[in-house]
Design an enzyme around this catalytic site. Sequence first.
Site, mmCIF file in Angstrom:
data_model
loop_
_atom_site.group_PDB
_atom_site.id
_atom_site.type_symbol
_atom_site.label_atom_id
_atom_site.label_comp_id
_atom_site.label_asym_id
_atom_site.label_seq_id
_atom_site.Cartn_x
_atom_site.Cartn_y
_atom_site.Cartn_z
ATOM 1 N N ASP A 1 -1.675 1.527 5.054
ATOM 2 C CA ASP A 1 -2.173 1.580 6.433
ATOM 3 C C ASP A 1 -1.030 1.277 7.404
ATOM 4 O OD1 ASP A 1 -2.073 -1.152 5.681
ATOM 5 O OD2 ASP A 1 -3.642 -1.695 7.095
ATOM 6 N N GLY B 1 0.422 -8.505 5.497
ATOM 7 C CA GLY B 1 -0.560 -9.278 6.248
ATOM 8 C C GLY B 1 -1.081 -10.443 5.417
ATOM 9 N N GLU C 1 -0.523 -0.916 -1.409
ATOM 10 C CA GLU C 1 -1.942 -1.208 -1.137
ATOM 11 C C GLU C 1 -2.911 -0.619 -2.164
ATOM 12 O OE1 GLU C 1 0.352 -1.769 2.596
ATOM 13 O OE2 GLU C 1 0.287 -0.225 1.047
ATOM 14 N N GLY D 1 2.058 -4.848 6.151
ATOM 15 C CA GLY D 1 2.126 -5.162 7.573
ATOM 16 C C GLY D 1 3.544 -5.334 8.083
#
Length: 357
Positions: free
Chosen positions: A149, A70, A141, A118
């Site tokens: 996530d 992301g 992450e 992402g």
Amino acid sequence: MNAPLPEPDLIARREGSAGIIRLNRPKAINAVTLEMFREIETALDAFEADPAVALIVLEGAGERGLCAGGDIRALYESAKVKGDLGKVLWREEYVLNARIAKFVKPYVAFMDGIVMGGGVGLSAHGRHRVVTERTRLAMPEVGLGFFPDVGGTWLLSHAPGEIGSYFGLTGQTMNGPDAIHAGFADAVVPSAQLGALREVLTRIRPGTLSSEIQAVIAGFATGETSGPVAAIEPQIDAWFAHDRMEDIVAALRRDGSELAQATLKTLAEKSPRGMVVTLKLLRMARSAASLEQCLVREYRAALEVFASDDFREGVRAAVIDKDRNPTWSPPRIEDVTPEMLAPYFAEIGADELVFDQ
């Protein structure tokens, strides 16, 4: 002469019978923005409704990879001013991740080159996941004071043995065959063959079964299903079988091997709070009923991360100043208290993540 108009960050169009979704920010290794997530949703609406579209193909522009994750820099800037980009972006991204997992038409992801964060959410929940000899897949992450996530806790918790715990806590990179072993991909296709495979996919008849598409992909595949990390799975299972980070670290210290010491060094670079939150989410995911249940938990925890010093510090050290020297709060695993952890796992009322049924 007029200069050519710049290409959009997301290209969605039909080629033959394939709905093509191309992430088109090659200079940023196709890092995904909020607007791009929204455009992917719009494209999926159109492709789902179009009877001439037999399947979806997700790909990344440029030579470096499908997607590096992301838009972390935008999230950092919003977090600094206590903005709401995290709340908005993660809500829409996670709903999209769940939609991809249940998409009614076959969804083929070309996971060539770098696939992180992402980018994993856009590809690894798809029905047909193609990796290559150039694939470098990771959920790094914890090095940003965050946790894996985009449904990463669901995927990692379903990997064999403790492979998922290892990849989630260390942020280490999987090659193509190890991505298959870990359950993130389905077939290794040589990168030189992707163009030929793509051409065949654009000629698939609408209504073709997923099993037939799987057979087409298999015709280009090498047949590899496990890589270097699978070979050390017995050691990984012994070290990461614990439910507390302190016990994992103690098991690595007791081992004393070069591999154990290297793993300890990697963990020492990560956010202590991020690792403790990650391990708890991974253990909870093992008994989760669905991907959506994991995404709801991830969303609650992500909002807490967004407000935390560790996230801003992790992004500063990795992306902004690039000094690779974050100062974590707290600095040691032993200092992460139950009181610190509680907000990451609390229900959030009106802001709860809800999926369309």
